[in-house]
Scaffold this active site. Structure first.
Site: not given
Ligand code: PLP
Length: 407
Positions: A124, A201, A204, A227, A365
Site C-alpha cells: 500500500h 503492515d 489487512q 479495519k 492505493c
Molecule cells: N496498508 C494496507 C495494506 C492497507 O490496506 C491500508 C488501508 O487500506 C493501509 C495500510 C492504511 O491504513 P490506514 O489508512 O488506516 O492508516
C-alpha cells in the site's frame, strides 16, 4: 460459527439495517473499513457520557478513571498481539501514522546516504511513501520483492535483495488488492539471518490472521482499529522494546517529555515517548471493545467463516463470463479483486452501487502493483463475518445486470 451465531453477529451492526438507493445495503468494502458493532458504539458513547477527562495528568477522579480505561485498552491490545510488555504498544491514529513514526525514526537515527530498504510489489502507498520521505538527504533506495503470476511472493528473488546496505524490510501481512497472505515467518527468518529488522503492515492481516508477534518475531507490527470493527482514528504500533528505545521521538509536545527546558528536553519512558499530546482515549476504549467483541465470537471462527465466504465468492465469480480474478494465491484474506472485461472498474462499481452494493474500485492505493499488472485498477469485494452467502449471490446478479446495461 453456526448459522445462528452468524446471524447474531450480523445483527450486532446497526448500520446493516439501512437502505441505500432504496435497496437493502450490501456492504462489501470491508478492506477499506469495517462497520462498528453496538458494543463499540456503546463503549465510545459511555466513555463520553460518564468518564470523559484528560489522561495521565489529573489527580481528580474522572481523570484517574479515564487513565485506567486507556491503559486497560493498551493491555487488551497487548494480549491480542501477545506482546511481551504493555509499553511495547504505542497508540497512533492508524497504520499510516505508525509506519511514518518508524520511518521517521529510521531516517533520523539510522539511515545513511545509499542505504537500502526492502518492501514488496504489493505494498500500500502507506508502506512506500513514508520510506521515501525518510532520510536526511536522498531517500533510501527501495528494493522490491517481486511476485509470481498468482500473487505469491517470489521468495528466491527476495533472498537476493539483501546487501550490506539493507536497513529494514517493510512488508504487508496481507495484500489489500490481491488478498495474498504473505509468508511472514519465513520473510522474518531470512531478514534476521542478515541482521535486518522487519516491520509488518498488519492493516489487512489484523482481521484475517491470528497474529502473535512473539511467535512471528517481527520487530514492528502496525494496524488500524477501523479495519477490525473499532472506530477510525485509533491504531497501534507494536515495537520490540529495544527497537522502540533506539528510535527518537516522532512528535514533540505534552506527555512525551520528562523535563523541558529551553536549552534541553529529556523524554518520557515508553510508550509515552511516542504519544505526544492528548491521545484518542475514546478510540482506544472503542478498540478494546472491538477486540473483546471479536474474542467473544472467537477470532478463529470469524476467520474461518470469512474464508468460506471468500472461497464461495471466488468460485461464483469464476463461473461468470469474462470475469477475471486478480490474485490467486493459495492463502488469501477476505478480498476478491476482479475485472469485468471489457468494462472499466469504476463503471461497474458505480452501477452496482445503485443496486445497494458497496464495493471499491480503482488502484486501492497500490499504484506500483497496478502498473506491474498493466491494469488501471480492479473492482474489489471484501468481506467481514457479517456478510452472507446470499449477499455474494446478489453481487453476482448485480454484475450480470450491470453487464447488460453497459452493453
Ligand atoms: N496498508 C494496507 C495494506 C492497507 O490496506 C491500508 C488501508 O487500506 C493501509 C495500510 C492504511 O491504513 P490506514 O489508512 O488506516 O492508516
Amino acid at each position: 460459527m453456526t448459522p445462528e451465531q452468524q446471524q447474531q453477529f450480523r445483527e450486532s451492526f446497526p448500520i446493516l439495517q439501512r437502505q441505500v438507493h432504496d435497496k437493502p445495503l450490501i456492504y462489501l468494502d470491508n478492506a477499506a473499513t469495517t462497520q462498528k458493532p453496538e458494543a463499540v458504539l456503546r463503549a465510545v458513547e459511555d466513555y463520553y457520557r460518564e468518564t470523559n477527562s484528560n489522561v495521565h495528568r489529573g489527580v481528580h477522579h474522572l481523570s484517574q478513571l479515564a487513565t485506567e480505561a486507556y491503559e486497560q485498552a493498551r493491555k487488551t491490545v497487548q494480549q491480542f498481539l501477545n506482546t511481551r510488555h504493555p509499553h511495547e504498544i504505542v497508540f497512533t491514529r492508524g497504520t499510516t501514522e505508525a509506519i511514518n513514526l518508524v520511518a521517521h525514526g529510521f531516517g533520523k537515527s539510522i539511515l545513511q546516504e545509499g542505504d537500502e530498504i526492502i518492501c514488496s510489489i504489493m505494498e500500500h502507498h502507506s508502506n512506500i511513501v513514508p520510506w521515501q520521505l525518510a532520510g536526511a538527504g536522498q531517500s533510501p533506495n527501495i528494493r522490491v520483492i517481486p511476485m509470481h503470476e498468482n500473487g505469491e511472493f517470489d521468495m528466491e528473488a527476495y533472498e537476493r535483495l539483501f546487501s550490506g546496505k539493507t536497513k529494514i524490510v517493510a512488508v504487508t501481512q496481507a495484500s489489500n488488492v490481491l488478498g495474498t497472505i504473505t509468508p511472514l515467518k519465513e520473510i522474518i527468518r531470512i531478514a534476521h539471518s542478515h541482521g535486518v529488522p522487519v516491520l509488518v503492515d498488519g492493516a489487512q492481516g489484523v482481521k484475517s490472521c491470528i497474529t502473535d508477534v512473539q511467535e512471528l518475531d517481527c520487530d514492528f507490527y502496525c494496524f488500524s482499529g477501523h479495519k477490525i470493527y473499532a472506530p477510525m482514528g485509533i491504531g497501534v504500533l507494536y515495537g520490540k522494546e529495544k527497537m522502540l528505545e533506539a528510535l527518537p521521538p516522532y512528535q514533540g509536545g505534552g506527555d512525551m517529555i520528562r523535563h523541558v527546558g529551553f536549552d534541553r528536553t529529556t523524554f518520557n519512558d515508553l510508550p509515552f515517548k511516542f504519544e505526544a499530546g492528548t491521545p484518542n482515549v475514546a478510540g482506544a476504549i472503542g478498540l478494546q471493545a472491538a477486540l473483546e467483541f471479536v474474542r467473544l465470537y472467537g477470532h478463529e471462527n470469524l476467520i474461518k467463516y470469512e474464508s468460506e465466504l471468500t472461497a464461495y465468492a471466488t468460485q461464483k465469480l469464476m463461473q461468470e463470463d469474462r470475469i477475471r480474478i486478480i490474485g490467486n494465491a493459495p492463502e488469501k484474506a477476505a478480498v476478491v479483486s476482479f475485472l469485468m472485461e471489457p468494462h472499466h472498474p469504476t463503471d461497474v462499481g458505480t452501477l452496482i452501487d445503485f443496486m445497494g452494493i458497496a464495493v471499491r474500485t480503482g488502484h486501492h492505493c497500490c499504484q506500483p502493483l497496478m502498473d506491474s499488472l498493466g491494469i488501471p485498477g480492479t473492482v474489489r469485494a471484501s468481506f467481514a463475518a457479517y456478510n452472507t452467502f446470499e449477499e455474494v449471490d446478489r453481487l453476482v446478479e448485480s454484475l450480470r445486470t450491470a453487464r447488460k446495461m453497459l452493453g
